[in-house]
Design a protein around this motif. Structure first.
Motif, PDB file in Angstrom:
ATOM      1  N   CYS A 193       0.827  -1.210   0.000  1.00  0.00           N
ATOM      2  CA  CYS A 193       0.000   0.000   0.000  1.00  0.00           C
ATOM      3  C   CYS A 193       0.861   1.260   0.000  1.00  0.00           C
ATOM      4  O   CYS A 193       0.539   2.245  -0.668  1.00  0.00           O
ATOM      5  CB  CYS A 193      -0.935   0.001   1.211  1.00  0.00           C
ATOM      6  SG  CYS A 193      -2.260  -1.230   1.106  1.00  0.00           S
ATOM      7  N   LYS A 194       1.971   1.223   0.722  1.00  0.00           N
ATOM      8  CA  LYS A 194       2.867   2.381   0.742  1.00  0.00           C
ATOM      9  C   LYS A 194       3.545   2.592  -0.604  1.00  0.00           C
ATOM     10  O   LYS A 194       3.972   3.709  -0.914  1.00  0.00           O
ATOM     11  CB  LYS A 194       3.910   2.217   1.847  1.00  0.00           C
ATOM     12  CG  LYS A 194       3.335   2.422   3.248  1.00  0.00           C
ATOM     13  CD  LYS A 194       4.400   2.292   4.316  1.00  0.00           C
ATOM     14  CE  LYS A 194       3.818   2.584   5.695  1.00  0.00           C
ATOM     15  NZ  LYS A 194       4.842   2.448   6.765  1.00  0.00           N
ATOM     16  N   LYS A 196       1.927   2.167  -3.348  1.00  0.00           N
ATOM     17  CA  LYS A 196       0.781   2.412  -4.238  1.00  0.00           C
ATOM     18  C   LYS A 196       0.404   1.178  -5.061  1.00  0.00           C
ATOM     19  O   LYS A 196      -0.054   1.291  -6.213  1.00  0.00           O
ATOM     20  CB  LYS A 196       1.064   3.611  -5.157  1.00  0.00           C
ATOM     21  CG  LYS A 196       1.292   4.915  -4.389  1.00  0.00           C
ATOM     22  CD  LYS A 196       1.400   6.098  -5.307  1.00  0.00           C
ATOM     23  CE  LYS A 196       1.683   7.382  -4.529  1.00  0.00           C
ATOM     24  NZ  LYS A 196       0.647   7.741  -3.561  1.00  0.00           N
ATOM     25  N   TRP A 221      -4.885  -0.874   6.464  1.00  0.00           N
ATOM     26  CA  TRP A 221      -3.914  -0.533   5.425  1.00  0.00           C
ATOM     27  C   TRP A 221      -4.536  -0.520   4.039  1.00  0.00           C
ATOM     28  O   TRP A 221      -4.149   0.283   3.184  1.00  0.00           O
ATOM     29  CB  TRP A 221      -2.721  -1.487   5.485  1.00  0.00           C
ATOM     30  CG  TRP A 221      -1.797  -1.166   6.607  1.00  0.00           C
ATOM     31  CD1 TRP A 221      -1.530  -1.897   7.719  1.00  0.00           C
ATOM     32  CD2 TRP A 221      -1.012   0.029   6.728  1.00  0.00           C
ATOM     33  NE1 TRP A 221      -0.642  -1.254   8.538  1.00  0.00           N
ATOM     34  CE2 TRP A 221      -0.295  -0.072   7.952  1.00  0.00           C
ATOM     35  CE3 TRP A 221      -0.834   1.163   5.935  1.00  0.00           C
ATOM     36  CZ2 TRP A 221       0.557   0.937   8.383  1.00  0.00           C
ATOM     37  CZ3 TRP A 221       0.027   2.158   6.369  1.00  0.00           C
ATOM     38  CH2 TRP A 221       0.710   2.033   7.577  1.00  0.00           C
ATOM     39  N   TRP A 224      -6.339   2.757   3.823  1.00  0.00           N
ATOM     40  CA  TRP A 224      -5.326   3.804   3.668  1.00  0.00           C
ATOM     41  C   TRP A 224      -4.777   3.811   2.241  1.00  0.00           C
ATOM     42  O   TRP A 224      -4.605   4.872   1.634  1.00  0.00           O
ATOM     43  CB  TRP A 224      -4.195   3.571   4.666  1.00  0.00           C
ATOM     44  CG  TRP A 224      -3.143   4.640   4.641  1.00  0.00           C
ATOM     45  CD1 TRP A 224      -3.100   5.770   5.407  1.00  0.00           C
ATOM     46  CD2 TRP A 224      -1.978   4.691   3.785  1.00  0.00           C
ATOM     47  NE1 TRP A 224      -1.990   6.517   5.087  1.00  0.00           N
ATOM     48  CE2 TRP A 224      -1.286   5.882   4.101  1.00  0.00           C
ATOM     49  CE3 TRP A 224      -1.465   3.850   2.802  1.00  0.00           C
ATOM     50  CZ2 TRP A 224      -0.097   6.250   3.460  1.00  0.00           C
ATOM     51  CZ3 TRP A 224      -0.283   4.216   2.156  1.00  0.00           C
ATOM     52  CH2 TRP A 224       0.384   5.395   2.489  1.00  0.00           C
ATOM     53  N   GLY A 225      -4.523   2.624   1.702  1.00  0.00           N
ATOM     54  CA  GLY A 225      -3.966   2.517   0.356  1.00  0.00           C
ATOM     55  C   GLY A 225      -4.906   3.046  -0.711  1.00  0.00           C
ATOM     56  O   GLY A 225      -4.492   3.788  -1.605  1.00  0.00           O
ATOM     57  N   CYS A 227      -7.394   5.160  -0.251  1.00  0.00           N
ATOM     58  CA  CYS A 227      -7.527   6.613  -0.069  1.00  0.00           C
ATOM     59  C   CYS A 227      -6.309   7.335  -0.631  1.00  0.00           C
ATOM     60  O   CYS A 227      -6.428   8.414  -1.216  1.00  0.00           O
ATOM     61  CB  CYS A 227      -7.685   6.945   1.421  1.00  0.00           C
ATOM     62  SG  CYS A 227      -9.292   6.488   2.125  1.00  0.00           S
ATOM     63  N   ASP A 228      -5.149   6.724  -0.484  1.00  0.00           N
ATOM     64  CA  ASP A 228      -3.913   7.345  -0.950  1.00  0.00           C
ATOM     65  C   ASP A 228      -3.888   7.495  -2.464  1.00  0.00           C
ATOM     66  O   ASP A 228      -3.335   8.466  -2.992  1.00  0.00           O
ATOM     67  CB  ASP A 228      -2.714   6.519  -0.481  1.00  0.00           C
ATOM     68  CG  ASP A 228      -1.387   7.198  -0.748  1.00  0.00           C
ATOM     69  OD1 ASP A 228      -1.258   8.396  -0.425  1.00  0.00           O
ATOM     70  OD2 ASP A 228      -0.462   6.551  -1.265  1.00  0.00           O
ATOM     71  N   THR A 256      -8.136   9.086   8.065  1.00  0.00           N
ATOM     72  CA  THR A 256      -7.703   8.860   6.676  1.00  0.00           C
ATOM     73  C   THR A 256      -8.876   9.037   5.715  1.00  0.00           C
ATOM     74  O   THR A 256      -8.752   9.686   4.667  1.00  0.00           O
ATOM     75  CB  THR A 256      -7.127   7.441   6.525  1.00  0.00           C
ATOM     76  OG1 THR A 256      -5.991   7.294   7.372  1.00  0.00           O
ATOM     77  CG2 THR A 256      -6.721   7.167   5.091  1.00  0.00           C
ATOM     78  N   ALA A 260      -9.410  12.007   2.909  1.00  0.00           N
ATOM     79  CA  ALA A 260      -9.604  11.646   1.503  1.00  0.00           C
ATOM     80  C   ALA A 260     -10.881  12.283   0.945  1.00  0.00           C
ATOM     81  O   ALA A 260     -10.912  12.743  -0.205  1.00  0.00           O
ATOM     82  CB  ALA A 260      -9.659  10.125   1.359  1.00  0.00           C
TER      83      ALA A 260
END
Length: 454
Positions: A193-194, A196, A221, A224-225, A227-228, A256, A260
């Motif tokens: 996820c970090k 992408k 996670w 979070w992913g 939303c990122d 988060t 978003a």
């Protein structure tokens, strides 16, 4: 030209300070039980340069020629040396892999998880997936697989869109005795996820669901992913699935999602989520949640709003956060001080509340009747507790009436006299409160006279 290029690559490692930084990250890992036979020794930079030159120039040469050229440097080879060679060729698998094969024949050299992972990373970056998969299997057979191996493997395979192998890697490692672990899955999902690669992380999670049941951390996670990368539809689906499976979204997940929604101009939905938290889980909201909403809504919070936040934080025992807000207020008024005093009294910190009372007077903020009533009620409670402990009957006493009857010139002398008596018995907080109230009730002439007196 080649020598100059290699010297440029190796130049940072010749600086003792930079070399220390480069090697510190591996020293702890290399000093474990499996590496006792390979103690870390200082790297000879000229030797490193010569070996890298040979590997580059003869990467396509027959094994006999390459091995003959490297054999004179055997005493210098150790895991740290291997890692520095890998750093010299971060995207070129052939020199690294051929050096790896050669070092396997060096008697005193034993590879470990650190060196294998480093080589895997280089092979993965060069996109040689077949060789990468072979070495993954070799690591599994040797029992050298750890969480970092999973992170490197899944990132490499996900970037290459080898989705079947992403899932198959878990099954492969399970066959070598590395069982399915939730902690490992969460580590992999977080890493993907970090980077992408949230779609790949989701696929791995759901394909492995029969073997590893995801938990709240896994879903956190994934949310979070998504939303990122701005995919709120998928983030909402994961949120709903998380709730359906009985997991409560943590404050981090909520913040988060709110952030978003704000980023995509969905202010109404963001505020709905925030209001839901305020109604159902008020005790979970912290300073960061309010700050997030204020930042995105461009709200210039007035003192009355901030006073409510200060009291709410104190009511939940978050004293440090409450004081941090107070310190950031440029012009605190009586509502701020009341929120602070009320919250401290709720925590039974009467002395601290009285100190706030003194500070507000010092800053020129005049107390009102409500201020005195709050403080005096606490003192009355303390008096009742002391009296009941002694087994005595507590007389009924109404501070509202008491203050009303003595809110005139006749009561001023009484307050001053009572203040002196209270100080004699050590009740300084109550003495300060009553004396200040007496001063407030004094006439203009008495205040003028007091100002003249030395």
């Amino acid at each position: 030209m080649l020598i100059r290029r290699l010297k440029t690559l190796l130049k940072p490692l010749s600086d003792p300070h930079l070399r220390l930084i480069a090697t510190e990250s591996t020293q702890n890992q290399l000093s474990n039980r499996s590496n006792c036979l390979n103690p870390i020794a200082p790297i000879n930079q000229p030797t490193l340069l010569k070996v890298c030159t040979i590997l580059y120039q003869q990467q396509n040469s027959p094994d006999s020629r390459l091995h003959s050229s490297l054999s004179s440097y055997n005493p210098s080879f150790n895991p740290e040396f291997f890692l520095q060679v890998c750093n010299t060729f971060p995207y070129s698998w052939r020199p690294i892999y051929r050096f790896f094969l050669y070092t396997q024949k060096v008697p005193h050299f034993t590879h470990n998880s650190v060196t294998f992972n480093k080589m895997l990373d280089v092979i993965g970056k060069s996109k040689n997936i077949d060789l990468f998969w072979e070495n993954c299997q070799e690591m599994g057979k040797l029992g050298l697989v750890n969480d970092k191996t999973f992170r490197i493997a899944l990132k490499t395979l996900a970037l290459a869109r080898e989705l079947k192998k992403c899932v198959g890697f878990f099954h492969l490692m399970n066959g070598f005795g590395v069982g399915y672990k939730l902690e490992t899955l969460n580590t992999v999902v977080e890493s993907l996820c970090k980077d992408k690669l949230v779609e790949e992380a989701k696929l791995v999670t759901f394909k492995l669901k029969e073997c590893v049941e995801p938990n709240g951390v896994t879903y956190k996670w994934l949310i979070w992913g998504f939303c990122d990368v701005g995919n709120l539809i998928e983030a909402s689906k994961i949120w709903n699935l998380m709730v359906d499976e009985g997991f409560e979204p943590g404050v981090e997940v909520v913040e988060t999602m709110i952030a978003a929604l704000f980023k995509t101009n969905k202010y109404d939905k963001a505020m709905k989520v925030f209001q839901m938290m305020r109604v159902k889980r008020m005790h979970d909201l912290g300073l960061s949640s309010y700050r997030l909403v204020i930042k995105w809504m461009w709200i210039q919070a007035d003192n009355l709003t901030l006073a409510s936040i200060i009291y709410g934080l104190l009511a939940r025992g978050r004293i440090r956060e409450a004081y941090r807000i107070v310190e950031g207020i440029e012009n605190p008024d009586i509502s701020i001080y009341h929120g602070l005093i009320k919250g401290l009294l709720r925590l039974r910190k009467a002395s601290e509340a009285t100190q706030v009372f003194r500070e507000m007077i010092k800053r020129g903020c005049e107390p009102i009747m409500h201020t005195y009533i709050m403080l005096l009620q606490v003192e009355a409670t303390k008096y009742v507790e002391r009296t009941m402990k002694r087994g005595m009957e507590v007389p009924r006493f109404d501070y509202n009436k008491f203050l009303h009857y003595y809110s005139n010139e006749e009561g001023v002398m009484m307050f001053e006299e009572v203040g002196k008596k209270l100080r004699e018995v050590g009740l300084f907080d109550l003495a300060d409160i009553l004396e200040r109230f007496g001063q407030k009730m004094a006439t203009r002439d008495r205040r003028r006279e007091r100002a003249i007196d030395p």
